[in-house]
Design an enzyme around this catalytic site. Structure first.
Site, PDB file in Angstrom:
ATOM      1  CB  SER A  85      48.654  13.522   0.746  1.00 14.89           C
ATOM      2  OG  SER A  85      47.926  12.521   0.062  1.00 14.89           O
ATOM      3  CB  THR A 188      53.416  11.680  -3.481  1.00 17.54           C
ATOM      4  OG1 THR A 188      54.157  12.339  -2.488  1.00 17.54           O
ATOM      5  CG2 THR A 188      53.708  12.187  -4.856  1.00 17.54           C
ATOM      6  CB  THR A 206      52.517  15.686  -3.307  1.00 17.69           C
ATOM      7  OG1 THR A 206      52.267  15.436  -1.929  1.00 17.69           O
ATOM      8  CG2 THR A 206      53.790  16.497  -3.413  1.00 17.69           C
ATOM      9  NE  ARG A 216      59.248  19.089   2.296  1.00 13.14           N
ATOM     10  CZ  ARG A 216      58.649  18.047   1.733  1.00 13.14           C
ATOM     11  NH1 ARG A 216      57.594  18.229   0.974  1.00 13.14           N
ATOM     12  NH2 ARG A 216      59.093  16.828   1.926  1.00 13.14           N
ATOM     13  CB  THR A 239      55.059   7.724  -2.248  1.00 11.82           C
ATOM     14  OG1 THR A 239      54.114   8.282  -1.340  1.00 11.82           O
ATOM     15  CG2 THR A 239      55.333   6.284  -1.850  1.00 11.82           C
ATOM     16  N   GLY A 240      56.509   9.336   0.056  1.00  3.75           N
ATOM     17  CA  GLY A 240      57.122   9.362   1.382  1.00  3.75           C
ATOM     18  C   GLY A 240      57.910  10.639   1.614  1.00  3.75           C
TER      19      GLY A 240
END
Ligand code: GLY
Length: 326
Positions: A85, A188, A206, A216, A239-240
């Protein structure tokens, strides 16, 4: 004109916000002065934070600056092909292209960032140069790549054969769901550090959501979304699913809540709470925040189970499970 009734109304509002955050309304003050920490500390997201923290600690323990520590720290997962990631070996987008996002912010509230950069193994160091050598904060896409090449970075293929094989095997999963929590759970790396001088800096890097649309950009390179540092108050990283973090200006809000007296965990929880509310209590994605206050107090909160973070201080380098919504 300010009246006693107006004052009482404001007091009631502060008490209600304080109640939501689980803190005393006395703690709210626009003049909050936090004592700076005398002890260096570095914290970062996920298990890949452990080796990243070690690299950062090498610098901090010798009296180096937090900004150098957070750059060198996150370069470890960026260069590790087994971290899917971040950086080299990260999962590609829908077109099979590895595009990277990163940003960095120092104690003087200077910032640099790159979005959707390809072929460069260490986007965090490009972000650092955007901060140090240009009048800009953010460069994206081909412009970011050209800047990096002009600064002496080499163009490299970031898609490893193993990552390509896994990405191909996951295509059926991608078709079924909006997002895959197990993938986001290895997301991340965000890092925050305080040096011996008591100064704060942060970094975030990330490869973004696996299988994203080409072009994106997530929260990670956006100052105030994936990272924010205010040397008077503290810092936060996220994060996420980046779209959810961007829509709340997540990390800027966490720092602002700390400025108003919330402790780091309560501040992170409040922003997770807002994300939860605007998604009708959905639990089919992950977001998490990690925060470090000027005085060395840290905390985190995530939407669903599974987020953890690494802390390196005088007690050593340890993993901590984040609290989460049940
Ligand atoms: N938080 C990383 C991303 O959404 O790209």
């Amino acid at each position: 004109m300010s009246t006693r009734r107006g004052f009482l109304k404001k007091s009631a509002l502060f008490s209600s916000i304080a109640g939501t955050l689980g803190i005393s309304s006395k703690a709210f003050s626009s003049n909050l002065i936090l004592k700076k920490s005398n002890q260096p500390i570095v914290i970062s997201t996920w298990q890949h934070g452990i080796p990243a923290n070690s690299a950062a600690w090498e610098i901090l323990s010798k009296g180096g600056k937090a900004i150098d520590a957070v750059e060198q720290g996150v370069k470890v997962p960026e260069g590790d092909p087994n971290v899917r990631s971040v950086g080299y070996g990260g999962y590609p987008d829908k077109d099979g292209r590895v595009t990277l996002d990163a940003c960095i912010m120092d104690e003087n509230q200077q910032a640099g960032s790159v979005g959707c950069i390809e072929y460069i193994k260490h986007p965090i160091s490009v972000a650092r140069l955007v901060m140090d050598k240009t009048p800009h904060v953010m460069l994206v896409g081909v412009g970011a790549l050209e800047f990096a090449l002009n600064q002496g970075f080499s163009k490299e293929n970031l898609l490893t054969p193993q990552t390509l094989k896994e990405w191909e095997a996951m295509q059926e999963e991608f078709k079924k769901k909006k997002s895959i929590i197990n993938i986001e759970n290895h997301d991340t790396i965000g890092m925050l550090a305080i040096d011996k001088n008591g100064d704060l800096s942060g970094s975030c890097t990330t490869s973004g959501l696996a299988n994203k649309l080409h072009g994106r950009v997530g929260d990670s390179p956006i100052i105030g979304a994936g990272l924010f540092v205010d040397n008077e108050v503290g810092g936060a990283c996220a994060t996420g699913v980046g779209e959810e973090v961007i829509k709340q200006a997540g990390c800027a809000m966490v720092v602002e809540l700390m400025r108003n007296g919330a402790d780091p965990e309560a501040a992170c929880k409040e922003i997770v709470n807002r994300i939860n509310r605007t998604n009708n209590n959905s639990r089919d994605f992950q977001v998490g925040f990690l925060a470090l206050r000027k005085d060395g107090l840290f905390g985190a909160f995530s939407l669903v189970k599974g987020f953890n973070y690494a802390v390196y201080d005088e007690k050593g380098n340890n993993m901590i499970d984040s609290p989460y919504y049940v």
